[in-house]
Design a protein around this motif. Structure first.
Motif, mmCIF file in Angstrom:
data_model
loop_
_atom_site.group_PDB
_atom_site.id
_atom_site.type_symbol
_atom_site.label_atom_id
_atom_site.label_comp_id
_atom_site.label_asym_id
_atom_site.label_seq_id
_atom_site.Cartn_x
_atom_site.Cartn_y
_atom_site.Cartn_z
ATOM 1 N N ASN A 624 -1.777 -3.698 -5.970
ATOM 2 C CA ASN A 624 -1.996 -3.899 -4.237
ATOM 3 C C ASN A 624 -1.693 -5.450 -4.006
ATOM 4 O OD1 ASN A 624 -2.050 -1.327 -3.072
ATOM 5 N ND2 ASN A 624 -4.132 -1.001 -3.868
ATOM 6 N N GLY A 627 1.990 -6.208 -4.428
ATOM 7 C CA GLY A 627 2.690 -5.430 -3.171
ATOM 8 C C GLY A 627 2.645 -6.175 -1.998
ATOM 9 N N HIS A 631 5.371 -8.095 0.247
ATOM 10 C CA HIS A 631 5.914 -7.786 1.497
ATOM 11 C C HIS A 631 5.947 -9.204 2.554
ATOM 12 C CE1 HIS A 631 4.832 -6.203 5.607
ATOM 13 N NE2 HIS A 631 5.385 -5.159 5.305
ATOM 14 N N GLU A 645 10.419 -2.879 -4.160
ATOM 15 C CA GLU A 645 9.450 -3.221 -5.312
ATOM 16 C C GLU A 645 7.904 -3.271 -4.497
ATOM 17 O OE1 GLU A 645 7.948 -6.378 -8.599
ATOM 18 O OE2 GLU A 645 9.498 -6.773 -7.111
ATOM 19 N N VAL A 646 7.782 -3.486 -3.067
ATOM 20 C CA VAL A 646 6.543 -3.190 -2.464
ATOM 21 C C VAL A 646 5.982 -1.761 -2.272
ATOM 22 C CG1 VAL A 646 5.462 -3.479 0.008
ATOM 23 C CG2 VAL A 646 6.635 -5.189 -0.866
ATOM 24 N N SER A 648 7.158 0.448 -4.510
ATOM 25 C CA SER A 648 6.866 0.903 -5.873
ATOM 26 C C SER A 648 5.449 0.430 -6.190
ATOM 27 C CB SER A 648 7.928 0.339 -6.739
ATOM 28 O OG SER A 648 7.478 0.725 -8.065
ATOM 29 N N MET A 649 4.992 -0.771 -6.107
ATOM 30 C CA MET A 649 3.540 -1.315 -6.239
ATOM 31 C C MET A 649 2.654 -0.375 -5.621
ATOM 32 S SD MET A 649 4.178 -3.809 -8.219
ATOM 33 C CE MET A 649 5.427 -3.028 -8.860
ATOM 34 N N HIS A 650 2.590 -0.073 -4.312
ATOM 35 C CA HIS A 650 1.712 0.575 -3.503
ATOM 36 C C HIS A 650 1.370 2.177 -3.974
ATOM 37 C CE1 HIS A 650 0.757 -2.734 -1.326
ATOM 38 N NE2 HIS A 650 1.695 -2.814 -0.297
ATOM 39 N N SER A 667 -5.102 2.169 0.299
ATOM 40 C CA SER A 667 -3.701 2.266 -0.274
ATOM 41 C C SER A 667 -2.766 3.251 0.507
ATOM 42 C CB SER A 667 -4.030 2.797 -1.605
ATOM 43 O OG SER A 667 -4.572 1.550 -2.619
ATOM 44 N N ARG A 670 -1.378 1.129 3.368
ATOM 45 C CA ARG A 670 -0.386 0.195 2.769
ATOM 46 C C ARG A 670 0.836 0.613 2.444
ATOM 47 N NH1 ARG A 670 -4.990 -1.628 -0.636
ATOM 48 N NH2 ARG A 670 -6.090 -3.484 0.416
ATOM 49 N N LEU A 671 0.780 1.906 1.697
ATOM 50 C CA LEU A 671 2.029 2.702 1.260
ATOM 51 C C LEU A 671 2.716 3.214 2.738
ATOM 52 C CD1 LEU A 671 4.242 3.632 -0.497
ATOM 53 C CD2 LEU A 671 2.739 5.673 -1.046
ATOM 54 N N ALA A 674 4.376 0.208 4.487
ATOM 55 C CA ALA A 674 5.745 -0.178 3.714
ATOM 56 C C ALA A 674 6.728 1.104 3.851
ATOM 57 C CB ALA A 674 5.540 -0.237 2.345
#
Length: 844
Positions: A624, A627, A631, A645-646, A648-650, A667, A670-671, A674
C-alpha cells in the motif's frame, strides 16, 4: 473507603457467629466500679453485631444463593470443623479474589458479619467471646482492671496487638487451660463442681475449634493496624500451635495483606479457582424464577410464547457475565428495571436482547454506575485512562501513569465494581467486565459527560514520557516496586507510540513543544539508542506537520536516517525504518514539490517491500505504501505505467487482507480510488462499476459510529457522481448527495476534511440543480461554497481560485432566475478576485 466486616468468635460445631457493626464512640470509657457493671457495659461492644441482625439495615446483605458455591462453602466448613492435631496445621485460611466474586457471601454462609472500625475489634470480640464462652469473662475483667487503657480509644497509646492479646487471646487460652484441668479433675473424681461445669461449657472445644471470621479486611482504613493484627495473630498461633481457634479471612489481594498472609502457617485459597458458569447459571435461575412469580407481564408472556428466557439466551447471558456475581446481579437488575423507574415502555423481554448484545443495551446502567464516582477527584482522568489504555494496568500502574496516589484510583473504582473488575493486588490489572463499556466510553453520543475524549491520548503520551524520564534518570533497576519497573519498561516504552499516533492531530502547540523537550532529555541520558531517536523523530515530524516548519521536517528526516543506519539489511526492523523514512520524504515532497524526495520515497518503499515479501505480516502495508507513492507520481506525470502499477500494488494488498482484517476497508478504498482514476482516463464503464462495488464493501465495513466512515462515504459519493455523468441516472446523483451530506455531518468544523466534503456536496448539488431545475439545491450549494471561501480557503489558498469560479457560476444561475441586483454585484466582485488570482498565477 468503607470498612471491613470483622466477625467474631464462634463455635465451629454449630457455626454460631456474632457479628460486629462498627461506629465511632467519642470520649473515654468509664472503668470505675467495674465490678458493678456487666461485661457488656464495661466493654461497650458494637451493639448491632448479632448474626441475627436486619441485613437490609445493617449490611453487608450477603449470602450465597441456594445451590451456588456449594463446594467452596463445604471446603471452608470442613476446615473449620477439623480438629487441630499437628503443630504445623494452619490456624488461618485466607480466601482472596476479585471484588464481586462472592467473598462476602461465602463468609456470610459461615456466619460472616458487618463493617467495623478495626480499633473496636478487641473489645467487641471480648464481649462476644464471653457470651459464647462464659469461662473467659473473669479473665477479661482481670485484664481490664490491670490496664483500664485497653477500653479507651486508639489514641490511648495501647496497640491493637496488645488489646487483642489482653482481651481475646490470653482469656481464651486461660479458659481452655482451665477447662482442660476441670475435665481432668472431673475424671479423677475431684470435688470441684464449678470445674465440672466449666468442663461441660468447654466440651465443644474437644470436638472442633472455635472460629473468627474477618470479611473484607482489605477495606479497613488503617493498613498499619491490619498488618499489626495479622502479625499478632501469627505470633499467637506460633506460640500456641494446638490452641483450638481458627481464623477465616476474606479480602482482595492488597499488598499490605498479601505480604503478611502469604507465609507458612496460612492456608491460601483463590476464589477465582472456584468461580464457575454453573454457579452463575444457578444464581440466574433463582433470580428469574423469583421475578416470574412476582411479575404479571413475564407470566403473561410465558403463557403465550413459552419458556423465558430461552435456554440459548441463558447460555449467552452466562457467557457475557464471566463468573462475577456482582455483574450478574447488575445485569439482571437492568433487564428487570421497571417502566416507572426507567421512564421507558421497554419490558424485560425487550431488555434481554440489549443485555445480550451489551452494546448499546447497557448504556443506562453504565451512566447510572459511573455517576456514583463522578464527584470524586481525578474521576475523568482515571476513567478515560482505563478506556484508552493499550494494555490494562493495575491500580498502582494507573496511579503512576497519572501522577497521583494509588488510593485515589481505588477510591474512584471501588464504587464501580458492578462494571469494572477491581483487584486489590499490585500485579493484576484493572479490567472491564465487558468490552461494551469501552465502546460506550469512547462514543460521545452515548457516554455524554463520561466520554473518554481522544485528546486524553495526548495526556497519556506526555505522562509516559515523564515517567520514562524519571525512570531513566534513576535507573529502572533501582526501583523497588516491580509494577513501577513494569510500567516504565513495558508500558511507557512500548505503548506510548499508540497514544502518540491516536492523539497526533489533537496536540496543542505547547504540548508538542513539551513532548519534543522530554524526548530530547531522555535521548540526552542515553544518546545513540535507536528507539529513543525514533521517538524524538516521531514527535518532531508531527510538529512539522502541524506548523509547516521545514526546519522540523529536515531534522525529522535526519533522525529517521540515523535510525535506519542502526538497522542493516539483516535487521528485523529495517523494513519498518524504511517505511517511516518514506513517509517523511513524502511529507517534504508535498511541502517543497522536490521530485527527488518523491523518487527516494518510492525507492525506499521498494526496498521495504523486498524485505517483507508475502506472507510477511508487513507485506500488505509495504504494498500500500508503494502504491500510494506511485499514485503521487502519477498525479504529477500522468504516466499510465505508474497507474497500472498502483492498481497492481493495491489489488495484491487487498488479497492479503481478507475480512475481517482491520485494514481491509482502507485497501478497498485505495483500490477503488485508483480504478476511478483509470476510468477517468479510459472511460471503461466496467472499471467504474468495480470501483463502486469496492467502495460499497468498504462502507459496509465502516458502519455508523466508525471513526473513518466519512472517508468511505466520500469515496462512494464521488464514484456514483461519475456514473451519473455517464448514464444521467438521477438515482445515482441523489444517492451521492445523500452520502456527501452524511459525510459533512461527520466532519464538523474544524475537521481537516470538512472543506473536501463541502466542495463534493456543492458540486453534486449543482449537478442536481441543472438536472431538476430545483432552486433549493442551488441555494444549498451556494451556502456551502460561501463557507469554503470564508472559513477554509482564505486569500492565498491554492483552492480558492477554483472555488471562486464555482461560486460565481452558482450565483449567475440564481441571478438569471431572480434578477436580483445584489447577486450581480456579488458576482462581479468574485470574478474580479478570480481574474487577479489568475494573473498572479500566470506571472508565477
Amino acid at each position: 473507603m468503607s470498612n471491613p466486616s470483622i466477625n467474631v468468635l464462634q463455635s465451629s460445631q454449630n457455626t454460631h457467629v456474632e457479628n460486629l457493626n462498627a461506629y465511632h464512640v467519642e470520649g473515654d470509657y468509664n472503668v470505675r466500679a467495674a465490678q458493678d457493671k456487666s461485661l457488656y457495659e464495661l466493654l461497650q461492644p458494637i451493639e448491632d453485631a448479632s448474626h441475627t441482625r436486619d441485613l437490609k439495615r445493617s449490611p453487608p446483605d450477603s449470602a450465597c444463593t441456594r445451590g451456588t458455591r456449594v463446594e467452596v462453602v463445604k471446603k471452608v466448613t470442613s476446615w473449620t470443623a477439623d480438629n487441630i492435631s499437628a503443630a504445623d496445621e494452619p490456624h488461618i485460611l485466607w480466601m482472596h479474589g476479585y471484588v464481586g466474586s462472592g467473598k462476602s457471601a461465602i463468609s456470610q454462609e459461615v456466619n460472616a458479619g458487618d463493617r467495623s472500625k478495626i480499633w473496636r475489634l478487641a473489645t467487641t470480640l471480648a464481649s462476644q467471646m464471653a457470651a459464647v464462652v462464659p469461662e473467659t469473662e473473669p479473665f477479661v475483667r482481670v485484664a481490664v482492671r490491670s490496664n483500664p487503657a485497653l477500653l479507651r480509644q486508639d489514641e490511648a497509646g495501647v496497640s491493637l496487638q496488645s488489646r487483642m492479646q489482653s482481651l481475646v487471646y490470653a482469656p481464651f487460652k486461660a479458659a481452655v487451660q482451665r477447662g482442660t484441668g476441670a475435665r481432668t479433675s472431673a475424671r479423677s473424681g475431684g470435688p470441684s463442681e464449678e470445674a465440672a461445669q466449666g468442663a461441660t461449657a468447654l466440651a465443644a472445644l474437644a470436638k472442633s475449634p472455635f472460629l473468627i471470621v474477618l470479611d473484607g479486611l482489605d477495606e479497613c482504613d488503617n493498613k498499619d493496624e491490619v498488618q499489626e493484627l495479622i502479625e499478632g495473630m501469627l505470633a499467637f498461633f506460633d506460640d500456641n500451635p494446638f490452641i483450638p481457634l481458627r481464623v477465616f479471612i476474606t479480602s482482595r489481594v492488597e499488598q499490605h495483606i498479601q505480604s503478611h498472609l502469604d507465609v507458612p502457617g496460612v492456608q491460601l485459597d483463590n476464589l477465582v479457582d472456584h468461580c464457575s458458569d454453573d454457579d452463575i447459571t444457578t444464581f440466574l435461575e433463582v433470580l428469574f424464577k423469583n421475578e416470574t412469580r412476582r411479575n404479571h407481564v413475564i407470566r403473561a408472556y410465558i403463557s403465550e410464547h413459552g419458556e423465558w428466557p430461552s435456554p440459548n439466551d441463558k447460555r449467552k447471558l452466562v457467557q457475557h457475565i464471566g463468573g462475577s456475581f456482582i455483574f450478574a446481579s447488575t445485569v439482571f437488575k437492568f433487564i428487570m428495571e421497571s417502566t416507572v423507574e426507567s421512564s421507558s415502555p421497554a419490558t424485560p423481554m425487550d431488555r434481554l436482547p440489549l443485555a445480550l448484545k451489551m452494546n448499546p443495551g447497557l448504556d443506562g446502567l453504565y451512566m447510572q454506575t459511573l455517576a456514583r464516582s463522578q464527584h470524586l477527584p481525578h474521576f475523568p482522568d482515571i476513567i478515560s485512562t482505563i478506556a484508552l489504555l493499550e494494555t490494562p494496568l493495575p491500580t498502582s500502574g494507573i496511579a503512576e501513569l497519572l501522577g497521583i496516589s494509588t488510593y485515589k484510583v481505588v477510591n474512584v473504582l471501588v464504587n464501580l465494581q458492578a462494571i469494572i473488575q477491581v483487584p486489590g493486588t499490585d500485579d493484576i490489572p484493572v479490567t472491564l467486565f465487558h468490552t461494551s463499556l469501552r465502546d460506550f466510553l469512547t462514543t460521545q453520543s452515548r457516554s455524554g459527560r463520561f466520554f473518554a475524549h481522544p485528546r486524553h491520548h495526548v495526556r497519556l503520551f506526555l505522562r509516559c514520557l515523564q515517567c520514562e524520564l524519571v525512570h531513566r534518570r534513576h535507573g529502572v533497576e533501582s526501583l523497588t516496586n516491580p509494577i513501577q519497573r513494569k510500567l516504565a519498561a513495558a508500558y511507557a516504552l512500548n505503548d506510548s507510540v499508540a497514544h502518540l499516533n491516536q492523539g497526533r492531530d489533537l496536540f496543542e502547540s505547547e504540548e508538542l513543544d513539551s513532548a519534543v523537550q522530554l524526548c530530547r532529555e531522555i535521548l540526552g541520558l542515553y544518546p545513540g539508542e535507536p528507539e529513543l531517536i525514533q521517538s524524538l523523530a516521531r514527535v518532531i515530524l508531527i510538529r512539522a506537520r502541524r506548523t509547516g516548519s521545514l526546519v522540523d521536517l529536515e531534522e525529522g528526516i535526519s533522525l529517521k536516517r540515523q535510525v535506519l543506519s542502526f538497522r542493516p539489511v539483516s535487521h528485523p526492523l529495517r523494513s519498518v525504518s524504511l517505511s517511516d523514512l518514506g513517509i517523511a520524504l513524502r511529507n517534504r515532497y508535498f511541502q517543497t514539490r522536490a521530485t527527488a524526495d518523491l523518487e527516494e520515497a518510492i525507492s525506499v518503499y521498494r526496498e521495504a517491500l523486498e524485505l517483507s515479501p508475502s506472507p510477511h505480516p508487513d507485506c500488505s502495508a509495504s504494498l500500500n505504501n508503494l502504491g500510494i507513492a506511485l499514485h503521487d507520481r502519477y498525479q504529477r506525470t500522468r504516466a499510465m505505467a505508474d497507474l497500472r502499477e498502483v492498481i497492481s500494488m493495491h489489488r495484491e494488498a487487498l488479497e492479503l487482507q481478507p475480512s475481517p482484517h482491520p485494514d481491509r476497508s482502507a485497501s478497498l478504498n485505495r483500490l477503488g480510488g485508483a480504478l476511478r482514476y483509470r476510468y477517468q482516463r479510459t472511460r471503461t464503464v466496467a472499471v467504474l462499476e468495480e470501483a463502486i462495488s469496492l467502495h460499497r464493501e468498504a462502507l459496509e465495513l465502516r458502519p455508523p459510529l466508525h471513526p473513518e466512515r466519512s472517508e468511505s462515504l466520500n469515496y462512494l459519493g464521488n464514484s456514483l457522481r461519475d456514473r451519473y455523468q455517464h448514464t444521467r441516472t438521477v438515482d445515482d446523483l441523489e444517492e451521492a448527495i445523500s452520502l456527501h451530506r452524511e459525510a459533512l455531518e461527520l466532519r464538523p468544523f474544524p475537521h481537516p476534511a470538512r472543506a473536501m466534503s463541502l466542495r463534493n456536496l456543492a458540486v453534486s448539488l449543482h449537478d442536481m440543480c441543472k438536472a431538476m431545475h430545483t432552486p433549493l439545491y442551488l441555494q444549498e450549494a451556494i451556502l456551502h461554497c460561501e463557507e469554503l471561501i470564508m472559513s477554509h480557503y482564505p486569500v492565498g489558498h491554492q483552492d480558492r481560485f477554483e472555488t471562486l469560479k464555482l461560486l460565481a457560476s452558482l450565483l449567475q444561475e440564481r441571478f438569471d432566475a431572480t434578477r436580483q441586483a445584489e447577486d450581480f454585484a456579488y458576482i462581479e466582485r468574485l470574478r474580479a478576485e478570480a481574474r487577479q488570482l489568475s494573473t498572479i498565477t500566470s506571472m508565477a
